[in-house]
Design a protein around this motif. Structure first.
Motif, short mmCIF file in Angstrom:
data_model
loop_
_atom_site.label_atom_id
_atom_site.label_comp_id
_atom_site.label_asym_id
_atom_site.label_seq_id
_atom_site.Cartn_x
_atom_site.Cartn_y
_atom_site.Cartn_z
N THR A 1 57.56 7.86 18.65
CA THR A 1 58.36 7.93 17.90
C THR A 1 59.77 9.22 16.84
OG1 THR A 1 56.87 6.83 16.52
CG2 THR A 1 58.11 7.75 14.89
N ALA A 2 58.28 10.30 17.82
CA ALA A 2 58.72 11.82 17.53
C ALA A 2 59.96 11.79 18.02
CB ALA A 2 57.73 12.94 18.28
N PHE A 3 60.15 11.14 18.84
CA PHE A 3 61.48 11.99 19.62
C PHE A 3 62.55 10.67 19.20
CE2 PHE A 3 57.97 13.85 22.23
CZ PHE A 3 58.86 14.84 22.31
N LYS A 4 62.56 9.98 18.43
CA LYS A 4 63.53 9.05 17.77
C LYS A 4 64.61 9.89 17.12
CE LYS A 4 61.94 4.90 16.84
NZ LYS A 4 60.68 3.77 15.77
N PRO A 5 65.87 9.68 17.01
CA PRO A 5 66.92 10.17 16.79
C PRO A 5 66.58 11.61 15.74
CG PRO A 5 67.98 8.32 17.16
CD PRO A 5 66.68 8.24 17.84
N GLY A 6 66.00 10.82 14.49
CA GLY A 6 65.96 11.60 13.64
C GLY A 6 65.26 13.32 13.57
N SER B 1 50.54 7.94 22.50
CA SER B 1 51.93 8.10 22.66
C SER B 1 53.00 7.41 22.13
CB SER B 1 51.76 7.73 24.39
OG SER B 1 51.56 6.12 24.22
N GLU B 2 51.82 6.24 21.26
CA GLU B 2 52.82 5.86 20.47
C GLU B 2 54.01 6.53 19.74
OE1 GLU B 2 52.03 1.83 18.83
OE2 GLU B 2 50.46 1.87 20.19
N ASP B 3 53.04 7.77 18.72
CA ASP B 3 53.55 8.43 18.38
C ASP B 3 54.40 9.23 18.54
OD1 ASP B 3 51.08 7.45 16.18
OD2 ASP B 3 49.97 8.87 16.90
N CYS C 1 47.62 11.15 26.06
CA CYS C 1 47.29 9.51 26.77
C CYS C 1 47.69 8.99 26.03
CB CYS C 1 45.38 9.19 26.98
SG CYS C 1 44.60 9.26 25.51
N SER C 2 47.58 7.63 26.02
CA SER C 2 48.03 6.65 24.89
C SER C 2 47.20 6.60 23.54
CB SER C 2 47.63 5.07 25.73
OG SER C 2 46.29 4.38 26.36
N SER C 3 45.78 6.86 23.74
CA SER C 3 44.84 6.48 22.21
C SER C 3 43.91 7.91 22.12
CB SER C 3 44.33 5.92 23.08
OG SER C 3 42.85 6.05 23.42
N VAL C 4 44.36 9.03 22.75
CA VAL C 4 43.89 10.13 22.84
C VAL C 4 42.52 10.15 23.60
CG1 VAL C 4 42.74 12.11 20.42
CG2 VAL C 4 44.73 10.12 20.17
#
Length: 124
Positions: free
Chosen positions: A114-119, A109-111, A81-84
């Motif tokens: 971030t994991a799916f940014k290009p780098g 979900s914010e984390d 979810c968004s917050s665990v």
């Protein structure tokens, strides 16, 4: 309720410290694309309108009791979810309903976004 009671009784220090009940972002990266793992997005429809994860099955937590048959028992289920918080509740709910392979995602979900940014995505 007995299954729920039993699950709670098993959640002692040894269980919690083992981490067997949870999956990190790194763990998610390792199994993403493996057909045996189903990521279950339990956020509301409103949340998913603004941030969705195409690899996940979306069933809002409040709809899960009526849609449980959509969650396969022969797969490894990873609710998030968004917050665990909701993911943890769904973890217990699934275990109480006889699901054997379940881990709660320890990332918001914010984390995940971030994991799916290009780098980070390129490293996958």
């Amino acid at each position: 309720m007995k299954a729920f009671d039993s699950l709670l009784k098993d959640m002692d220090f040894k269980f919690l410290s083992s981490g067997e009940h949870s999956m990190s972002i790194e763990g998610m990266r390792k199994v993403l694309g493996n057909d045996h793992f189903v990521f279950l997005d339990v956020r509301t429809d409103e949340e998913v309108k603004y941030l969705s994860f195409p690899f996940a099955v979306h069933i809002p937590m409040n709809e899960l009791p009526d849609r449980l048959d959509e969650v396969p028992k022969d797969k490894f289920i990873v609710p998030f979810c968004s917050s665990v918080f909701r993911g943890a509740l769904v973890y217990i709910y699934l275990k109480a309903n006889g699901y054997k392979e379940v881990k709660g995602l320890t990332a918001s979900s914010e984390d995940m976004a971030t994991a799916f940014k290009p780098g980070p995505l390129a490293k996958m």
